[in-house]
Design an enzyme around this catalytic site. Structure first.
Site, mmCIF file in Angstrom:
data_model
loop_
_atom_site.group_PDB
_atom_site.id
_atom_site.type_symbol
_atom_site.label_atom_id
_atom_site.label_comp_id
_atom_site.label_asym_id
_atom_site.label_seq_id
_atom_site.Cartn_x
_atom_site.Cartn_y
_atom_site.Cartn_z
ATOM 1 N N HIS A 1 0.817 -1.223 0.000
ATOM 2 C CA HIS A 1 0.000 0.000 0.000
ATOM 3 C C HIS A 1 0.842 1.261 0.000
ATOM 4 O O HIS A 1 0.332 2.352 0.276
ATOM 5 C CB HIS A 1 -0.949 -0.001 1.206
ATOM 6 N N GLY B 1 -2.183 -9.058 12.612
ATOM 7 C CA GLY B 1 -2.629 -7.690 12.925
ATOM 8 C C GLY B 1 -3.401 -7.015 11.821
ATOM 9 O O GLY B 1 -3.219 -5.819 11.581
ATOM 10 N N SER C 1 -7.492 -6.680 10.093
ATOM 11 C CA SER C 1 -8.913 -7.025 10.294
ATOM 12 C C SER C 1 -9.473 -7.815 9.126
ATOM 13 O O SER C 1 -10.573 -8.355 9.200
ATOM 14 C CB SER C 1 -9.730 -5.735 10.467
HETATM 15 C C1 BV8 Z 1 -7.998 -2.387 -5.438
HETATM 16 C C2 BV8 Z 1 -3.786 3.626 2.358
HETATM 17 C C3 BV8 Z 1 -8.337 -2.904 -7.679
HETATM 18 C C4 BV8 Z 1 -2.542 3.748 3.093
HETATM 19 C C5 BV8 Z 1 -5.221 1.755 2.325
HETATM 20 C C6 BV8 Z 1 -12.953 -6.907 -3.684
HETATM 21 C C7 BV8 Z 1 -11.852 -7.179 -4.482
HETATM 22 C C8 BV8 Z 1 -10.961 -6.174 -4.837
HETATM 23 C C9 BV8 Z 1 -11.169 -4.858 -4.368
HETATM 24 C C10 BV8 Z 1 -12.259 -4.593 -3.567
HETATM 25 C C11 BV8 Z 1 -13.150 -5.602 -3.237
HETATM 26 N N1 BV8 Z 1 -14.119 -5.057 -2.476
HETATM 27 C C12 BV8 Z 1 -13.848 -3.733 -2.309
HETATM 28 C C13 BV8 Z 1 -12.753 -3.413 -2.963
HETATM 29 C C14 BV8 Z 1 -12.147 -2.094 -3.042
HETATM 30 C C15 BV8 Z 1 -11.227 -1.773 -1.868
HETATM 31 C C16 BV8 Z 1 -11.622 -2.396 -0.577
HETATM 32 O O1 BV8 Z 1 -11.111 -3.441 -0.216
HETATM 33 N N2 BV8 Z 1 -12.498 -1.717 0.150
HETATM 34 C C17 BV8 Z 1 -12.874 -2.206 1.461
HETATM 35 C C18 BV8 Z 1 -13.105 -1.005 2.393
HETATM 36 C C19 BV8 Z 1 -14.122 -3.058 1.304
HETATM 37 N N3 BV8 Z 1 -9.870 -2.131 -2.207
HETATM 38 C C20 BV8 Z 1 -9.130 -1.273 -2.936
HETATM 39 O O2 BV8 Z 1 -9.569 -0.232 -3.394
HETATM 40 C C21 BV8 Z 1 -7.687 -1.662 -3.204
HETATM 41 N N4 BV8 Z 1 -7.448 -1.548 -4.598
HETATM 42 O O3 BV8 Z 1 -8.706 -3.292 -5.120
HETATM 43 O O4 BV8 Z 1 -7.712 -2.082 -6.729
HETATM 44 C C22 BV8 Z 1 -8.026 -2.361 -8.982
HETATM 45 C C23 BV8 Z 1 -8.230 -3.172 -10.071
HETATM 46 C C24 BV8 Z 1 -7.937 -2.694 -11.285
HETATM 47 C C25 BV8 Z 1 -7.446 -1.395 -11.449
HETATM 48 C C26 BV8 Z 1 -7.248 -0.585 -10.356
HETATM 49 C C27 BV8 Z 1 -7.555 -1.075 -9.108
HETATM 50 C C28 BV8 Z 1 -6.709 -0.718 -2.540
HETATM 51 C C29 BV8 Z 1 -6.669 -0.942 -1.083
HETATM 52 C C30 BV8 Z 1 -5.594 -0.056 -0.422
HETATM 53 C C31 BV8 Z 1 -6.253 1.093 0.225
HETATM 54 N N5 BV8 Z 1 -5.318 1.861 1.035
HETATM 55 N N6 BV8 Z 1 -4.553 2.622 3.015
HETATM 56 C C32 BV8 Z 1 -2.766 4.500 4.352
HETATM 57 O O5 BV8 Z 1 -3.335 5.593 4.352
HETATM 58 O O6 BV8 Z 1 -2.334 3.947 5.343
HETATM 59 S S1 BV8 Z 1 -5.984 0.513 3.152
HETATM 60 C C33 BV8 Z 1 -5.778 0.649 4.825
HETATM 61 O O7 BV8 Z 1 -6.482 -0.490 5.377
HETATM 62 C C34 BV8 Z 1 -4.353 0.504 5.348
HETATM 63 O O8 BV8 Z 1 -3.387 0.275 4.352
HETATM 64 C C35 BV8 Z 1 -4.456 -0.723 6.266
HETATM 65 O O9 BV8 Z 1 -3.303 -1.423 6.352
HETATM 66 C C36 BV8 Z 1 -5.495 -1.474 5.557
HETATM 67 C C37 BV8 Z 1 -6.087 -2.638 6.234
HETATM 68 O O10 BV8 Z 1 -6.454 -2.293 7.535
HETATM 69 P P1 BV8 Z 1 -5.764 -3.121 8.725
HETATM 70 O O11 BV8 Z 1 -4.294 -3.052 8.539
HETATM 71 O O12 BV8 Z 1 -6.391 -4.455 8.769
HETATM 72 O O13 BV8 Z 1 -6.133 -2.238 9.961
HETATM 73 P P2 BV8 Z 1 -7.483 -2.310 10.822
HETATM 74 O O14 BV8 Z 1 -7.510 -1.142 11.743
HETATM 75 O O15 BV8 Z 1 -8.639 -2.562 9.899
HETATM 76 O O16 BV8 Z 1 -7.306 -3.640 11.693
HETATM 77 C C38 BV8 Z 1 -6.273 -3.702 12.648
HETATM 78 C C39 BV8 Z 1 -6.272 -5.126 13.170
HETATM 79 O O17 BV8 Z 1 -5.202 -5.245 14.115
HETATM 80 C C40 BV8 Z 1 -7.554 -5.493 13.923
HETATM 81 O O18 BV8 Z 1 -7.985 -6.759 13.486
HETATM 82 C C41 BV8 Z 1 -7.127 -5.525 15.391
HETATM 83 O O19 BV8 Z 1 -7.812 -6.529 16.105
HETATM 84 C C42 BV8 Z 1 -5.670 -5.881 15.274
HETATM 85 N N7 BV8 Z 1 -4.847 -5.380 16.386
HETATM 86 C C43 BV8 Z 1 -4.960 -4.194 17.044
HETATM 87 N N8 BV8 Z 1 -3.998 -4.120 17.990
HETATM 88 C C44 BV8 Z 1 -3.265 -5.259 17.909
HETATM 89 C C45 BV8 Z 1 -3.798 -6.056 16.885
HETATM 90 N N9 BV8 Z 1 -3.299 -7.267 16.566
HETATM 91 C C46 BV8 Z 1 -2.233 -7.701 17.267
HETATM 92 N N10 BV8 Z 1 -1.669 -6.985 18.269
HETATM 93 C C47 BV8 Z 1 -2.152 -5.777 18.615
HETATM 94 N N11 BV8 Z 1 -1.577 -5.088 19.616
#
Ligand code: BV8
Length: 242
Positions: free
Chosen positions: A118, A185, A187
């Protein structure tokens, strides 16, 4: 013939892929995205993590990433980052670390075979030439681009929603050949990263989730262990090395 721990590990898992998300950096003090107090609470995804949001209000998006870039200099990597780096150094098989995170904590911990799918906070790219530059300062709409000397051409080297993540061919190739896939780590909400475990499973790999609490797809992993990364990750990878 008595196998060494590493030889027996190699026999079990000659090829390992690890995926990390915001949770591995949480104990370093970097906020996750969707937990309480997460990054997105103050901003909608559409406003700060899409190209449309950037074109609508570049100053807001630059400020959002400037704030995160500045905060990065105030944190350090934790035991989970170190455990992955130490494991990679001791393991003789194939090891690839794919991170969704844009912080540099895996690099600071010493990880080598690392993909930032990313993007990275400490990089910017030119919207005309797509050249990528290391960048540690603030970026504004007035900043002159080093390659074309234009103001407003530089954007954070971050993959926004709707944009293609980086090095996907290399990632899918590694997933198609791995024997062990470990998700740490994350979701499991954001694709295509959230689907990597299925690619690994289809290749016959064992799939393991290490997370503070079970992620969206926890029940579909072979094993799902709950707890803080700084405890689970060293424990799991030290055990792997026997
Ligand atoms: C794309 C920018 C295609 C950087 C980010 C189905 C298939 C394909 C695509 C999609 C699809 N459905 C929807 C989509 C589109 C979309 C998507 O997935 N949307 C979601 C919301 C449904 N995906 C995209 O747009 C991606 N691109 O698919 O392109 C394409 C095809 C052809 C041509 C062009 C394009 C692009 C995705 C990237 C987006 N950018 N961020 C930034 O600003 O940082 S994503 C963002 O979410 C971050 O990068 C982050 O890393 C990522 C995932 O989140 P997590 O890391 O999981 O963080 P979260 O807070 O959610 O969870 C934290 C976890 O840690 C929790 O589970 C918690 O319990 C745990 N935790 C907490 N503390 C601890 C811990 N675990 C252990 N120890 C601890 N102490």
């Amino acid at each position: 013939m008595q196998l060494t721990a590493d030889q027996s590990l190699m026999l079990n898992y000659p090829s390992i892929v690890v995926l990390t998300g915001a949770g591995i950096s949480a104990e370093s003090g970097i906020r996750t995205f969707r937990g309480s107090g997460g990054l997105w609470e103050n901003h909608s995804i559409e406003d700060v993590a899409t190209l449309e949001g950037y074109y609508r209000n570049p100053a807001l998006v630059q400020a959002f990433y400037n704030d995160r870039r500045q905060r990065l200099s105030e944190v350090v990597c934790n035991a989970a980052h170190k455990a992955l780096s130490d494991f990679e150094k001791s393991f003789d098989g194939e090891f690839l670390l794919v991170t969704q995170n844009v912080d540099d904590l895996h690099s600071r911990a010493g990880s080598q075979n690392l993909i930032h799918m990313h993007g990275e906070l400490y990089k910017v790219s030119c919207q005309d030439t797509e050249q990528v530059f290391e960048w540690y300062d603030d970026l504004t709409t007035e900043t002159l681009c080093p390659c074309c000397q234009m103001a407003g051409n530089l954007r954070p080297h971050i993959v926004w929603f709707g944009e293609m993540p980086l090095e996907m061919d290399r990632i899918y190739k590694a997933l198609s050949q791995c024997d062990l896939f470990v998700s740490i780590g994350t979701s499991g909400n954001v694709y295509p990263a959230a689907g990597f475990f299925e690619e690994a499973k289809a290749a016959g790999a064992e799939t393991v989730e290490l997370n503070l609490e079970p992620g969206t797809n926890a029940s579909r992993f072979d094993r799902s262990l709950s707890g803080p990364a700084t405890e689970l990750v060293p424990e799991f990878f030290n055990a792997l090395l026997g």
